[in-house]
Design a protein around this motif. Structure first.
Motif, short mmCIF file in Angstrom:
data_model
loop_
_atom_site.label_atom_id
_atom_site.label_comp_id
_atom_site.label_asym_id
_atom_site.label_seq_id
_atom_site.Cartn_x
_atom_site.Cartn_y
_atom_site.Cartn_z
N VAL A 1 0.83 -1.21 0.02
CA VAL A 1 -0.08 0.09 0.02
C VAL A 1 0.90 1.37 -0.03
O VAL A 1 0.39 2.23 -0.37
N HIS A 2 2.18 1.20 0.47
CA HIS A 2 3.22 2.33 0.63
C HIS A 2 3.61 2.72 -1.03
O HIS A 2 4.34 3.67 -1.20
N VAL A 3 3.64 1.60 -1.88
CA VAL A 3 4.47 1.75 -3.07
C VAL A 3 3.74 2.88 -3.92
O VAL A 3 4.77 3.88 -4.33
N THR A 4 2.43 3.40 -4.12
CA THR A 4 1.87 4.33 -4.73
C THR A 4 2.35 5.57 -4.36
O THR A 4 2.92 6.54 -4.92
N GLY A 5 2.30 5.95 -2.98
CA GLY A 5 2.60 7.17 -2.22
C GLY A 5 4.18 7.28 -2.60
O GLY A 5 4.87 8.51 -2.92
N LEU A 6 5.10 6.47 -2.45
CA LEU A 6 6.53 6.60 -2.86
C LEU A 6 6.73 7.25 -4.13
O LEU A 6 7.45 7.80 -4.30
N LEU A 7 6.13 6.41 -5.00
CA LEU A 7 6.17 6.87 -6.51
C LEU A 7 5.65 8.02 -6.86
O LEU A 7 6.17 8.61 -7.79
N ALA A 8 4.50 8.40 -6.16
CA ALA A 8 3.98 9.92 -6.64
C ALA A 8 4.95 10.83 -6.08
O ALA A 8 5.12 11.97 -6.68
N GLN A 9 5.96 10.67 -4.95
CA GLN A 9 7.05 11.56 -4.74
C GLN A 9 8.22 11.78 -5.60
O GLN A 9 8.95 12.64 -5.57
N ALA A 10 8.38 10.63 -6.46
CA ALA A 10 9.58 10.36 -7.41
C ALA A 10 9.23 10.72 -8.80
O ALA A 10 9.93 11.49 -9.56
N LEU A 11 8.06 10.36 -9.28
CA LEU A 11 7.50 10.37 -10.64
C LEU A 11 6.27 11.26 -10.92
O LEU A 11 5.66 11.78 -10.17
N THR A 12 6.42 12.04 -12.19
CA THR A 12 5.52 12.91 -12.94
C THR A 12 4.37 11.68 -13.10
O THR A 12 4.32 10.38 -13.29
N SER A 13 3.22 12.30 -13.11
CA SER A 13 1.93 11.56 -13.16
C SER A 13 1.91 10.77 -14.57
O SER A 13 1.19 9.81 -15.03
N ASP A 14 2.44 11.58 -15.39
CA ASP A 14 2.44 10.96 -16.95
C ASP A 14 3.81 10.21 -17.39
O ASP A 14 4.43 10.27 -18.72
N VAL A 15 4.40 9.75 -16.41
CA VAL A 15 5.96 9.03 -16.43
C VAL A 15 5.86 8.10 -17.43
O VAL A 15 4.79 7.21 -17.84
N VAL A 16 6.83 7.72 -18.41
CA VAL A 16 6.87 6.71 -19.31
C VAL A 16 7.98 5.86 -18.80
O VAL A 16 9.03 6.23 -18.70
N LEU A 17 7.59 4.60 -18.88
CA LEU A 17 8.57 3.58 -18.54
C LEU A 17 8.99 2.55 -19.66
O LEU A 17 8.02 2.19 -20.53
N TRP A 18 10.17 2.60 -20.07
CA TRP A 18 10.56 1.70 -21.28
C TRP A 18 11.25 0.61 -20.39
O TRP A 18 12.29 0.82 -19.97
N GLY A 19 10.66 -0.65 -20.27
CA GLY A 19 11.08 -1.72 -19.49
C GLY A 19 11.34 -2.94 -20.24
O GLY A 19 11.12 -2.95 -21.56
N PRO A 20 11.68 -3.90 -19.62
CA PRO A 20 11.73 -5.38 -20.24
C PRO A 20 10.81 -5.82 -21.10
O PRO A 20 10.85 -6.34 -22.17
N LEU A 21 9.25 -5.34 -20.84
CA LEU A 21 8.19 -5.82 -21.66
C LEU A 21 7.62 -4.62 -22.60
O LEU A 21 6.64 -4.72 -23.05
#
Length: 124
Positions: free
Chosen positions: A23-43
């Protein structure tokens, strides 16, 4: 100063992988990322904090057990792009994954993440 801001955002992003509870993951991500972040990952490519959250939660639920993600290098930020190395280890003699992320910043938050993962191998 710019490197300190980048390091703080990167470390907050990495802390989401190690949160005490999902449940803490979203809050931490919101502190580090823009809401429209783009992830280029393995998939492939995905967009938004929710997509990054799914990626983080998938890693947190590794079949070998809850692992630990650490930044294993300094955050190198020559411009608005930064890079750092990371290490993910699972409990005991489980698999280990190392890689490099390249991240782009907009207004002191990460708005793009490119994940370059290395080989999965047992801890030696």
């Amino acid at each position: 100063m710019q490197e300190e801001i980048a390091q703080s955002a990167v470390d907050t992003f990495i802390s989401a992988f190690n949160a005490a509870e999902d449940v803490h993951v979203t809050g931490l991500l919101a502190q580090a990322l823009t809401s429209d972040v783009v992830l280029w990952g393995p998939l492939g490519r995905s967009e938004g904090i929710e997509a990054v959250e799914r990626f983080v939660l998938d890693i947190r639920r590794h079949p070998a057990g809850a692992g630990t993600m650490v930044r294993s290098s300094e955050v190198d930020m020559p411009d608005e792009w930064a890079r750092y190395q990371w290490l993910f280890t699972t409990p005991g003699d489980g698999p280990r994954l190392a890689g490099t992320d390249v991240v782009h910043f907009r207004r002191a938050l990460i708005d793009q993440i490119i994940v370059f993962a290395g080989d999965v191998r047992p801890v030696s």
